[in-house]
Scaffold this active site. Structure first.
Site, PDB file in Angstrom:
ATOM      1  N   TYR A  42      26.050 128.736  15.646  1.00 52.29           N
ATOM      2  CA  TYR A  42      25.843 128.695  17.241  1.00 52.29           C
ATOM      3  C   TYR A  42      27.367 129.154  17.471  1.00 52.29           C
ATOM      4  O   TYR A  42      27.496 129.739  18.335  1.00 52.29           O
ATOM      5  CB  TYR A  42      25.534 127.477  17.825  1.00 52.29           C
ATOM      6  CG  TYR A  42      25.305 127.328  19.071  1.00 52.29           C
ATOM      7  CD1 TYR A  42      24.248 127.977  19.961  1.00 52.29           C
ATOM      8  CD2 TYR A  42      26.113 126.492  19.862  1.00 52.29           C
ATOM      9  CE1 TYR A  42      24.238 128.008  21.211  1.00 52.29           C
ATOM     10  CE2 TYR A  42      26.084 126.323  21.117  1.00 52.29           C
ATOM     11  CZ  TYR A  42      25.296 127.156  21.983  1.00 52.29           C
ATOM     12  OH  TYR A  42      25.194 127.286  23.303  1.00 52.29           O
TER      13      TYR A  42
ATOM     14  N   ILE B 113      19.319 127.377  32.491  1.00 52.48           N
ATOM     15  CA  ILE B 113      20.317 127.944  33.311  1.00 52.48           C
ATOM     16  C   ILE B 113      20.145 129.380  33.755  1.00 52.48           C
ATOM     17  O   ILE B 113      20.529 129.695  34.786  1.00 52.48           O
ATOM     18  CB  ILE B 113      21.514 128.076  32.052  1.00 52.48           C
ATOM     19  CG1 ILE B 113      22.258 126.694  32.111  1.00 52.48           C
ATOM     20  CG2 ILE B 113      22.754 128.800  32.863  1.00 52.48           C
ATOM     21  CD1 ILE B 113      23.267 126.584  30.808  1.00 52.48           C
TER      22      ILE B 113
END
Ligand code: NAD
Length: 440
Positions: A345, A214
């Site tokens: 996360y 990304i």
């Protein structure tokens, strides 16, 4: 990494089988290309109730480059100005405006409802304006054929011009994988773009984790939009980082973002200051909590959250982020919905959301800088290609567009936040997830 099912359902036997078996039928999304930079067709401008923006919204819509009309057989976009809807009875005007046209919207079309902030003083107005959120989120789920629906809220008393950069983005192919989102605009000065062919011309942008995935796409889109780009990634990724930077005419900065002197080294690499800071670097170290050693917990919190807090604070207070600057962080739908095996996360990504919401108003007031975040859903990258097939397929299909997004979808959203004309977009968490069912 390729989505073979998406290609299969585009063939005649694929269409026949998926229809017959009632399987998802994803429509190929039309994204930005040099040849097709905008949507193709008229923009229908409708109003529900009395609007204070009936005169000023027209020119803002016209600036998107689409032909604005009050009547169209097959619109590619519909903007419904519902800012004046302040009672439950007034919601009938929303139905009356969109019910007759929704079926005629072109495939891959856009619906944007303009609302305003629900009032803490007037619960009737608040009910009517909040109702628009449920309406738009449901429309996004039922509209199909690659079309999207969003709600954009103007701040009370703000001019329609504050929505200019947001409408440009949402009414373009750049927002192909963004749906069911609510964007709250502020009353701050939106700012201007001199040349929309290169909206970031003259601006310096730094993207962390830019060697691949990304981040590489973000660097590429910001460079396409005219920015001078610095690509940062860990020294171990130097070769890949060099290749990405060379391809874009960007500068490579091999640096671990968790290094104690990271902010000073970044500031030294951009002597004229930073206009756009994109915190994209991120890692996963998945384990269920019962099996997670402290080092896996700590490394994820450090890279994904603590380093973002540290470098943001240091770069803002040292003045290395120029006035009019844009800070964009990367959250995740895991930070909204939670995910099995990702307590570390998801905590780090939810932390990003907390950081953005708290810092945004102060960063604007004290430094003239906006702070926003993207929250990607299932994006087709090396990371998601490694996910076991069944979980991968579920991730791809469990959203309103029945497919995964591409890194460029996240990058385009970041480029919208980064624009000089996005000064009224502050403190927003925009999901790039095709309206994923997770955490919806
Ligand atoms: P990726 O693993 O392909 O790329 C991440 C990059 O960050 C790598 O180049 C890596 O070297 C770099 N990086 C890691 N630690 C670093 C550090 N300490 N300092 C500098 N650079 C570092 O991941 P991606 O899929 O491209 O994800 C990019 C961002 O988007 C991450 O923050 C991730 O959490 C987030 N995200 C991704 C998805 C998805 O579906 N891929 C979904 C939600 C959120």
């Amino acid at each position: 990494m390729a989505d073979r099912y998406l290609h299969f359902t585009g063939t005649a036997p694929g269409r026949f089988l998926s229809r017959g078996l009632g399987l998802p039928r994803p429509a190929p999304l039309r994204r930005w290309t040099l040849e097709t930079p905008s949507l193709d067709g008229p923009l229908l401008h409708l109003t529900a109730g009395d609007s204070a923006h009936s005169d000023t919204l027209g020119p803002v819509l016209a600036a998107t480059g689409l032909k604005v009309t009050a009547r169209a057989e097959r619109p590619v976009a519909v903007v419904l100005d519902a800012t004046g809807v302040s009672t439950a009875a007034g919601l009938a005007d929303v139905h009356a405006a969109l019910h007759p046209v929704v079926r005629s919207l072109a495939g891959g079309g856009r619906v944007v409802v303009l609302g305003t902030t629900p009032s803490p003083e007037d619960h009737h107005q608040a009910a009517a304006q909040q109702a628009l959120e449920g309406f738009v989120r449901s429309l996004g789920k039922e509209i199909g054929r690659g079309a999207t629906a969003q709600l954009v809220r103007l701040a009370p008393g703000a001019d329609a011009a504050s929505a200019g950069s947001t409408l440009r983005f949402l009414l373009s192919p750049r927002s192909a994988y963004v749906s069911g989102q609510v964007v709250q605009l502020s009353a701050d000065e939106p700012g201007e773009v001199a040349d929309w062919a290169a909206p970031l011309y003259g601006r310096t942008a730094l993207v962390t984790g830019a060697a691949r995935g990304i981040g590489a796409s973000v660097a590429s889109v910001l460079a396409r939009d005219g920015a001078r780009v610095v690509c940062l990634d860990v020294p171990q990724a130097q070769e890949e980082l060099g290749r990405t930077a060379d391809r874009l005419g960007a500068t490579a900065l091999p640096l671990d973002i968790t290094a104690p002197d990271a902010a000073e080294l970044i500031a030294a690499a951009v002597p004229d200051g930073l206009d756009v800071l994109v915190h994209n670097a991120g890692i996963t170290r998945d384990r269920r909590l019962a099996n997670m050693p402290a080092d896996r917990w700590a490394s994820v919190i450090d890279v994904n959250l603590d380093s973002v807090l540290r470098t943001t604070d240091a770069l803002l207070t040292s003045g290395a982020v120029n006035r009019g600057g844009r800070i964009v962080a990367t959250a995740s739908i895991a930070g909204i919905a939670g995910n099995n095996g990702q307590t570390n996360y998801a905590a780090s990504k939810a932390g990003i959301i907390g950081l953005v919401r708290s810092l945004a108003p102060r960063a604007a007031a004290e430094h003239g800088v906006t702070v926003n975040a993207v929250a990607p859903g299932f994006i087709e990258t090396k990371m998601t290609a490694a996910v076991p097939l069944l979980i991968r397929e579920a991730g791809r299909r469990m959203n309103s567009l029945s497919q995964g997004g591409l890194p460029v979808d996240v990058a385009e959203t970041i480029a919208w936040f980064a624009q000089p004309a996005s000064g009224a977009v502050n403190g927003q968490i925009v999901r790039v997830c095709g309206q994923s069912l997770l955490g919806a």
